[in-house]
Design an enzyme around this catalytic site. Structure first.
Site, PDB file in Angstrom:
ATOM      1  CE  LYS A  47      52.105  41.562  34.165  1.00 44.84           C
ATOM      2  NZ  LYS A  47      52.542  42.918  34.452  1.00 44.84           N
ATOM      3  CE  LYS A  86      48.728  41.327  40.067  1.00 43.56           C
ATOM      4  NZ  LYS A  86      48.919  42.775  40.262  1.00 43.56           N
ATOM      5  CE  LYS A 113      49.777  50.008  37.742  1.00 42.45           C
ATOM      6  NZ  LYS A 113      50.967  49.278  37.329  1.00 42.45           N
TER       7      LYS A 113
HETATM    8  P1  ATP Z   1      50.525  45.397  35.728  1.00 40.57           P
HETATM    9  O1  ATP Z   1      49.233  44.676  35.421  1.00 40.57           O
HETATM   10  O2  ATP Z   1      50.965  46.325  34.640  1.00 40.57           O
HETATM   11  O3  ATP Z   1      51.617  44.457  36.184  1.00 40.57           O
HETATM   12  P2  ATP Z   1      49.897  45.976  38.466  1.00 40.57           P
HETATM   13  O4  ATP Z   1      48.524  46.413  38.793  1.00 40.57           O
HETATM   14  O5  ATP Z   1      50.293  44.566  38.770  1.00 40.57           O
HETATM   15  O6  ATP Z   1      50.176  46.356  36.945  1.00 40.57           O
HETATM   16  P3  ATP Z   1      52.502  46.965  39.257  1.00 40.57           P
HETATM   17  O7  ATP Z   1      52.979  48.294  38.770  1.00 40.57           O
HETATM   18  O8  ATP Z   1      53.015  45.736  38.565  1.00 40.57           O
HETATM   19  O9  ATP Z   1      50.905  46.976  39.213  1.00 40.57           O
HETATM   20  O10 ATP Z   1      52.792  46.830  40.808  1.00 40.57           O
HETATM   21  C1  ATP Z   1      52.907  47.956  41.664  1.00 40.57           C
HETATM   22  C2  ATP Z   1      52.818  47.504  43.116  1.00 40.57           C
HETATM   23  O11 ATP Z   1      51.470  47.149  43.441  1.00 40.57           O
HETATM   24  C3  ATP Z   1      53.652  46.253  43.416  1.00 40.57           C
HETATM   25  O12 ATP Z   1      54.224  46.412  44.704  1.00 40.57           O
HETATM   26  C4  ATP Z   1      52.640  45.138  43.429  1.00 40.57           C
HETATM   27  O13 ATP Z   1      53.045  44.051  44.235  1.00 40.57           O
HETATM   28  C5  ATP Z   1      51.428  45.847  44.009  1.00 40.57           C
HETATM   29  N1  ATP Z   1      50.172  45.245  43.563  1.00 40.57           N
HETATM   30  C6  ATP Z   1      49.779  45.112  42.272  1.00 40.57           C
HETATM   31  N2  ATP Z   1      48.572  44.539  42.215  1.00 40.57           N
HETATM   32  C7  ATP Z   1      48.202  44.291  43.500  1.00 40.57           C
HETATM   33  C8  ATP Z   1      47.037  43.693  44.084  1.00 40.57           C
HETATM   34  N3  ATP Z   1      46.045  43.258  43.332  1.00 40.57           N
HETATM   35  N4  ATP Z   1      46.977  43.607  45.443  1.00 40.57           N
HETATM   36  C9  ATP Z   1      48.002  44.059  46.213  1.00 40.57           C
HETATM   37  N5  ATP Z   1      49.121  44.627  45.706  1.00 40.57           N
HETATM   38  C10 ATP Z   1      49.220  44.742  44.367  1.00 40.57           C
HETATM   39 MG    MG Z   2      52.179  43.894  38.125  1.00 39.68          MG
END
Ligand code: ATP
Ligand code: MG
Length: 331
Positions: free
Chosen positions: A111, A193, A196
């Site tokens: 990040k 990955k 969001k």
């Molecule tokens: P950001 O980009 O803001 O970090 P994010 O999509 O990574 O958002 P988080 O809120 O950080 O989402 O994570 C929420 C949950 O979803 C965590 O348990 C994380 O491990 C899981 N998670 C996030 N992205 C994935 C993915 N691509 N595959 C499986 N699990 C995921």
């Molecule tokens: Mg995340």
């Protein structure tokens, strides 16, 4: 009964990676464990500034979680900033967190490289995450694979705090991750990955037409240059999604049709879109109903915060006592 805690940032819409990797598991686990789930808005401010959208996204995330099946009669669901003990415990834990460990976290490095100026909050993110979990003395944390490293650090923080302030007692537990088979879902470009903050997501509540617009150009096995070229489903991200959304016999059919070039990639994607809709349609319907009554969602979150606060205050009192703080008169 063991206790589980997990959180999700209101940094955008709940996507199928979050759902397959974490939230679907939360829904299952709430039937077996004492479960606490949190919309972690304090974490969300470590990324791009978002004052104009934070409140709306926080409410929307709560709606998406409720629509996914989080049941406030079984699990505690609340917003992190509504329980001030999270930030308080984070500060207390900074005293036992090694700076070098924070600097080597993969999420921090990923990040940080996308930012011009790196806020200290991004570095301290895993300490707040440790505080979230340890505040409820949770033993297990259902997360995606990207959070496993942070959980290792949570255990180290708990170990160091225990060694310093609760020797021989082990007051803070050392929580373990709970992973699903879909521990790391890729974005539709098949590269990074799904995240969001990367904008490569398929939203859980997106309309089927919008999902189809994203699936149609999505990356498949590059060996399938033309309709007649056979492919290898094991290297295709669309096949991975079939493995999570389609019934077993359909998965077998998809794999066979890919290997023999019986179907083109678009045929395969159409079948996936249909199977995704059978999972996501009902969730979208429940979310639409919940949106009709925002007051009810806020009431549920207030009740959740009150229940979480009761546990959080007890832990903070014990932690501060063991750390030797002078209690305020009346405490
Ligand atoms: P950001 O980009 O803001 O970090 P994010 O999509 O990574 O958002 P988080 O809120 O950080 O989402 O994570 C929420 C949950 O979803 C965590 O348990 C994380 O491990 C899981 N998670 C996030 N992205 C994935 C993915 N691509 N595959 C499986 N699990 C995921
Ligand atoms: Mg995340």
């Amino acid at each position: 009964m063991s206790r589980i805690f997990s959180g999700i940032q209101p940094t955008g819409e709940l996507h199928i990676g979050n759902w397959l990797g974490a939230v679907r598991n939360w829904v299952e686990l709430q039937h077996q464990h004492d479960s606490i789930y949190c919309v972690v808005d304090l974490h969300a401010i470590t990324g791009a500034a978002s004052a104009s959208t934070l409140a709306t996204r926080t409410r929307d995330m709560a709606v998406s979680l409720l629509a996914s099946g989080i049941d406030p009669a079984r699990a505690i669901l609340f917003v992190q900033s509504h329980v001030p003990e999270h930030a308080r415990l984070q500060w207390l834990l900074t005293s036992v967190t090694p700076l070098g460990e924070l600097e080597r976290m993969t999420q921090f490095k990923d990040k940080a490289q996308r930012l011009e100026s790196i806020p200290a909050g991004l570095l301290c993110y895993p300490i707040l995450q440790a505080a979230d979990i340890l505040l409820y003395l949770a033993d297990m944390v259902p997360v995606g694979e990207d959070q496993v490293q942070h959980l290792e650090l949570t255990r180290e923080i708990a170990r160091r705090w225990n060694a310093e302030y609760a020797p021989g007692v082990g007051y803070l537990p050392e929580p373990q991750p709970l992973l699903t088979p879909a521990r790391r879902i890729l974005g539709l470009d098949g590269q990074a990955k799904m995240s969001k903050s990367l904008g490569n997501t398929v939203g859980l509540l997106e309309a089927p037409e919008a999902i189809w617009q994203k699936l149609r150009p999505a990356m498949t096995d590059p060996a399938r240059k033309t309709r007649k070229d056979p492919g290898n489903p094991d290297v295709c991200n669309i096949y991975t999604l079939h493995q999570h959304f389609s019934p077993e016999p359909v998965q077998q059919e998809v794999a066979a049709q890919c290997r023999s070039a019986g179907w083109g990639c678009l045929d395969c994607k159409k079948v996936l879109a249909g199977n995704m809709e059978s999972h996501l349609g009902p969730i979208r319907g429940r979310a639409a109903e919940l949106r009709q009554s925002p007051g009810q969602v806020e009431d549920l979150l207030a009740t959740g915060a009150a229940r979480a606060s009761r546990i959080a205050r007890e832990t903070i009192a014990e932690v501060e006592h063991r750390m030797g703080f002078l209690p305020a008169k009346g405490d």
